[in-house]
Write a protein that holds these residues in place. Structure first.
Motif, PDB file in Angstrom:
ATOM      1  N   ARG A 158       0.615  -0.824   0.087  1.00 58.60           N
ATOM      2  CA  ARG A 158       0.397   0.449  -0.138  1.00 58.60           C
ATOM      3  C   ARG A 158       0.534   1.205   0.435  1.00 58.60           C
ATOM      4  O   ARG A 158       1.154   2.422  -0.729  1.00 58.60           O
ATOM      5  CB  ARG A 158      -1.223   0.143   1.505  1.00 58.60           C
ATOM      6  CG  ARG A 158      -2.083   1.244   2.060  1.00 58.60           C
ATOM      7  CD  ARG A 158      -2.944   1.305   2.422  1.00 58.60           C
ATOM      8  NE  ARG A 158      -3.489   2.338   2.322  1.00 58.60           N
ATOM      9  CZ  ARG A 158      -4.372   2.609   3.949  1.00 58.60           C
ATOM     10  NH1 ARG A 158      -4.223   1.750   4.185  1.00 58.60           N
ATOM     11  NH2 ARG A 158      -5.783   4.037   3.591  1.00 58.60           N
ATOM     12  N   ALA A 162       0.666   4.433  -2.944  1.00 56.27           N
ATOM     13  CA  ALA A 162       0.273   5.681  -2.896  1.00 56.27           C
ATOM     14  C   ALA A 162       1.813   6.468  -3.004  1.00 56.27           C
ATOM     15  O   ALA A 162       0.877   7.371  -3.691  1.00 56.27           O
ATOM     16  CB  ALA A 162       0.310   5.981  -1.144  1.00 56.27           C
ATOM     17  N   TRP A 166      -1.454   5.659  -6.460  1.00 53.44           N
ATOM     18  CA  TRP A 166      -2.566   4.363  -7.307  1.00 53.44           C
ATOM     19  C   TRP A 166      -3.229   4.376  -6.133  1.00 53.44           C
ATOM     20  O   TRP A 166      -2.823   4.167  -4.669  1.00 53.44           O
ATOM     21  CB  TRP A 166      -2.259   3.996  -7.831  1.00 53.44           C
ATOM     22  CG  TRP A 166      -1.037   3.674  -8.508  1.00 53.44           C
ATOM     23  CD1 TRP A 166      -1.118   4.696  -9.797  1.00 53.44           C
ATOM     24  CD2 TRP A 166       0.024   2.329  -9.947  1.00 53.44           C
ATOM     25  NE1 TRP A 166      -0.212   4.560 -11.143  1.00 53.44           N
ATOM     26  CE2 TRP A 166       0.498   3.154 -11.195  1.00 53.44           C
ATOM     27  CE3 TRP A 166      -0.338   0.979  -9.579  1.00 53.44           C
ATOM     28  CZ2 TRP A 166       1.052   2.612 -12.064  1.00 53.44           C
ATOM     29  CZ3 TRP A 166       0.448   0.671 -10.433  1.00 53.44           C
ATOM     30  CH2 TRP A 166       0.963   0.945 -11.853  1.00 53.44           C
ATOM     31  N   THR A 167      -4.148   3.414  -6.540  1.00 55.62           N
ATOM     32  CA  THR A 167      -4.975   3.247  -5.430  1.00 55.62           C
ATOM     33  C   THR A 167      -4.805   1.352  -5.669  1.00 55.62           C
ATOM     34  O   THR A 167      -5.226   0.687  -6.633  1.00 55.62           O
ATOM     35  CB  THR A 167      -6.700   3.858  -5.292  1.00 55.62           C
ATOM     36  OG1 THR A 167      -6.308   4.931  -4.879  1.00 55.62           O
ATOM     37  CG2 THR A 167      -8.004   3.276  -4.203  1.00 55.62           C
ATOM     38  N   GLY A 168      -4.515   0.744  -4.867  1.00 48.39           N
ATOM     39  CA  GLY A 168      -4.988  -0.897  -4.210  1.00 48.39           C
ATOM     40  C   GLY A 168      -6.012  -1.183  -3.618  1.00 48.39           C
ATOM     41  O   GLY A 168      -6.666  -0.336  -3.141  1.00 48.39           O
ATOM     42  N   TYR A 169      -6.659  -2.457  -3.911  1.00 48.66           N
ATOM     43  CA  TYR A 169      -8.058  -2.981  -2.883  1.00 48.66           C
ATOM     44  C   TYR A 169      -7.617  -4.521  -2.798  1.00 48.66           C
ATOM     45  O   TYR A 169      -7.167  -5.917  -3.441  1.00 48.66           O
ATOM     46  CB  TYR A 169      -8.925  -3.366  -4.165  1.00 48.66           C
ATOM     47  CG  TYR A 169      -9.475  -1.882  -4.715  1.00 48.66           C
ATOM     48  CD1 TYR A 169     -10.261  -1.143  -3.547  1.00 48.66           C
ATOM     49  CD2 TYR A 169      -8.717  -0.836  -5.260  1.00 48.66           C
ATOM     50  CE1 TYR A 169     -11.238  -0.051  -4.166  1.00 48.66           C
ATOM     51  CE2 TYR A 169      -9.389  -0.042  -6.117  1.00 48.66           C
ATOM     52  CZ  TYR A 169     -10.349   0.727  -4.796  1.00 48.66           C
ATOM     53  OH  TYR A 169     -10.979   2.391  -5.916  1.00 48.66           O
ATOM     54  N   VAL A 182      -4.768  -3.823  -8.657  1.00 47.41           N
ATOM     55  CA  VAL A 182      -5.177  -2.608  -8.892  1.00 47.41           C
ATOM     56  C   VAL A 182      -5.617  -2.525 -10.145  1.00 47.41           C
ATOM     57  O   VAL A 182      -4.695  -3.334 -11.018  1.00 47.41           O
ATOM     58  CB  VAL A 182      -4.013  -1.919  -9.217  1.00 47.41           C
ATOM     59  CG1 VAL A 182      -3.492  -0.874  -9.859  1.00 47.41           C
ATOM     60  CG2 VAL A 182      -2.353  -1.890  -7.669  1.00 47.41           C
ATOM     61  N   THR A 257     -11.763  -3.617   3.454  1.00 47.31           N
ATOM     62  CA  THR A 257     -10.874  -2.354   3.368  1.00 47.31           C
ATOM     63  C   THR A 257      -9.591  -2.231   4.194  1.00 47.31           C
ATOM     64  O   THR A 257      -9.208  -3.389   4.706  1.00 47.31           O
ATOM     65  CB  THR A 257     -11.388  -1.186   4.131  1.00 47.31           C
ATOM     66  OG1 THR A 257     -11.400  -1.443   5.408  1.00 47.31           O
ATOM     67  CG2 THR A 257     -12.548  -1.424   3.828  1.00 47.31           C
ATOM     68  N   TRP A 258      -8.456  -1.176   3.959  1.00 41.02           N
ATOM     69  CA  TRP A 258      -6.962  -0.758   4.176  1.00 41.02           C
ATOM     70  C   TRP A 258      -7.346  -1.361   6.155  1.00 41.02           C
ATOM     71  O   TRP A 258      -6.734  -1.567   6.263  1.00 41.02           O
ATOM     72  CB  TRP A 258      -6.439   0.250   3.665  1.00 41.02           C
ATOM     73  CG  TRP A 258      -6.175  -0.285   2.083  1.00 41.02           C
ATOM     74  CD1 TRP A 258      -6.540  -0.042   1.259  1.00 41.02           C
ATOM     75  CD2 TRP A 258      -5.038  -1.417   2.094  1.00 41.02           C
ATOM     76  NE1 TRP A 258      -5.848  -0.552   0.521  1.00 41.02           N
ATOM     77  CE2 TRP A 258      -5.083  -1.105   0.193  1.00 41.02           C
ATOM     78  CE3 TRP A 258      -4.610  -1.418   2.910  1.00 41.02           C
ATOM     79  CZ2 TRP A 258      -3.893  -2.043   0.135  1.00 41.02           C
ATOM     80  CZ3 TRP A 258      -3.829  -2.642   2.260  1.00 41.02           C
ATOM     81  CH2 TRP A 258      -3.002  -2.935   0.484  1.00 41.02           C
ATOM     82  N   HIS A 285     -14.982  -2.692  -2.511  1.00 45.01           N
ATOM     83  CA  HIS A 285     -14.091  -2.802  -3.899  1.00 45.01           C
ATOM     84  C   HIS A 285     -15.375  -2.380  -4.653  1.00 45.01           C
ATOM     85  O   HIS A 285     -14.903  -2.341  -5.755  1.00 45.01           O
ATOM     86  CB  HIS A 285     -13.657  -4.108  -4.520  1.00 45.01           C
ATOM     87  CG  HIS A 285     -13.070  -4.431  -3.626  1.00 45.01           C
ATOM     88  ND1 HIS A 285     -12.028  -5.569  -3.783  1.00 45.01           N
ATOM     89  CD2 HIS A 285     -12.070  -4.726  -2.897  1.00 45.01           C
ATOM     90  CE1 HIS A 285     -11.242  -6.361  -3.395  1.00 45.01           C
ATOM     91  NE2 HIS A 285     -11.011  -5.174  -2.021  1.00 45.01           N
ATOM     92  N   ILE A 288     -13.983   0.018  -7.379  1.00 47.16           N
ATOM     93  CA  ILE A 288     -12.754  -1.069  -8.353  1.00 47.16           C
ATOM     94  C   ILE A 288     -11.618   0.005 -10.085  1.00 47.16           C
ATOM     95  O   ILE A 288     -10.718   0.232 -10.446  1.00 47.16           O
ATOM     96  CB  ILE A 288     -12.760  -1.779  -8.011  1.00 47.16           C
ATOM     97  CG1 ILE A 288     -10.850  -2.388  -7.672  1.00 47.16           C
ATOM     98  CG2 ILE A 288     -13.065  -2.735  -9.247  1.00 47.16           C
ATOM     99  CD1 ILE A 288     -10.411  -3.778  -8.181  1.00 47.16           C
ATOM    100  N   HIS A 293      -5.030   2.336 -13.941  1.00 47.30           N
ATOM    101  CA  HIS A 293      -3.530   3.478 -14.081  1.00 47.30           C
ATOM    102  C   HIS A 293      -2.454   2.774 -14.852  1.00 47.30           C
ATOM    103  O   HIS A 293      -2.766   2.263 -15.581  1.00 47.30           O
ATOM    104  CB  HIS A 293      -2.978   3.360 -12.513  1.00 47.30           C
ATOM    105  CG  HIS A 293      -3.519   3.742 -11.125  1.00 47.30           C
ATOM    106  ND1 HIS A 293      -3.976   4.824 -10.513  1.00 47.30           N
ATOM    107  CD2 HIS A 293      -4.818   2.479 -10.422  1.00 47.30           C
ATOM    108  CE1 HIS A 293      -4.893   4.806  -9.611  1.00 47.30           C
ATOM    109  NE2 HIS A 293      -4.878   3.888  -9.307  1.00 47.30           N
TER     110      HIS A 293
END
Length: 340
Positions: A158, A162, A166-169, A182, A257-258, A285, A288, A293
């Motif tokens: 993560r 960041a 980028w946003t990861g799930y 991603v 969630t994170w 998600h 998503i 990206h």
């Protein structure tokens, strides 16, 4: 006891037949084919977000987990409803197959009727089967490590994402692992996306080399969390979000969630608990697909690493030998006199 009669259910404008609804699929917990079928309807929006328009391999258990199992990559040409959609995919061998490509929840229900327990979608859409739109980071605990170590590694992933903006799930694997997804623009080949994942994994490894490894060979991994970059090789798939897993507890590969990740346990999520969670909280998600990206920064990292002497890494054993790939043999078995 007489066998339960088959039923016909209207789903997404199609009629799906549910036969043998009382067949036991998970003997340890008594979950039946009806339970599996109704589970997938209950998490319908979530699993469709994971499967829609993706060529999907089906892990089927026609007689339940105690019976025969097989992975179905080719949808039969006969005996299948005329509304079932497929997509043609190409294996590393260059052979092809027409796989299920779910367009709506009826496709998922039909697969459940056929004894499917686990859904393994490709990281592509059927319209562009050679260009992944999903970058998958698979965090795999090794002997001597546990789920807490995997969660800590996910935190490093993560952090790196960041820094890229980028946003990861994240989701649980349904076992002791964690997956981070991603969304990426579908402009690159499997080879390029795999190299991007290797570059990302190496950066994560650099930040905790005592606890994280990218070593393909088990003899070199030690008690570390393995970042399995080969899950981005062509024809490698991961159980999708909301898929049941083929284990005695009927666990689920659960999106979280994170903030939740540090507090959950894999066994928290199963066929019984997930529908209630989904109804109460929705899908972590859900956003998503909002952003795709650009993996160019990771490809630049890959070029940087190669110039520094860190080139490609081994492919899976059943994959054709690839240009630039290092020897596909355990380091302890290499006869150095035969390798330049």
């Amino acid at each position: 006891m007489p066998k339960a009669a088959a039923e016909e259910i209207e789903i997404a404008g199609h009629t799906v037949r549910l036969s043998s609804p009382d067949r036991v699929m998970f003997p340890s917990r008594g979950f039946t084919k009806r339970d599996v079928f109704e589970y997938y309807l209950a998490v319908g929006d979530g699993i469709l977000r994971a499967l829609r328009d993706r060529p999907t391999t089906l892990q089927r258990f026609p007689d339940g987990l105690d019976g025969e199992t097989f992975f179905q990559k080719r949808i039969p040409t006969r005996g299948v409803p005329d509304w079932i959609q497929t997509a043609k995919i190409k294996f590393p061998s260059m052979r092809t197959a027409d796989e299920l490509c779910p367009a709506d929840l009826a496709h998922v229900a039909w697969a459940a009727q056929m004894g499917t327990v686990v859904f393994h979608p490709w990281p592509v859409r059927g319209a562009a089967p050679d260009n992944p739109d999903e970058l998958r980071v698979d965090l795999d605990p090794q002997p001597g490590t546990g789920f807490g170590d995997v969660v800590a590694t996910a935190g490093v992933v993560r952090e790196v994402l960041a820094e890229l903006g980028w946003t990861g799930y994240p989701k649980t694997s349904g076992g002791r692992g964690v997956h981070v997804y991603v969304r990426i623009a579908p402009r690159w080949s499997f080879v390029e996306v795999r190299r991007a994942v290797i570059a990302l994994a190496r950066e994560v490894e650099r930040r905790n080399p005592d606890g994280i490894t990218t070593s393909w060979w088990k003899e070199e991994r030690g008690e570390k969390v393995f970042l399995d970059y080969n899950q981005m090789a062509r024809d490698r798939t991961i159980a999708c979000a909301y898929s049941l897993r083929a284990n005695a507890r009927a666990t689920v590969s659960a999106p979280v969630t994170w903030d939740e990740l540090a507090d959950v346990e894999p066994d928290d999520f199963d066929l019984r608990t997930m529908p209630a969670r989904f109804a109460a909280s929705g899908d972590p998600h859900a956003a998503i697909d909002a952003v795709q990206h650009d993996i160019t920064p990771l490809l630049e990292w890959s070029e940087r690493d190669e110039k520094a002497g860190q080139g490609d890494l081994p492919y899976p054993p059943d994959h054709p030998k690839m240009p630039g790939e290092p020897p596909r043999v355990q380091p302890s078995k290499i006869n150095k006199a035969n390798w330049s």
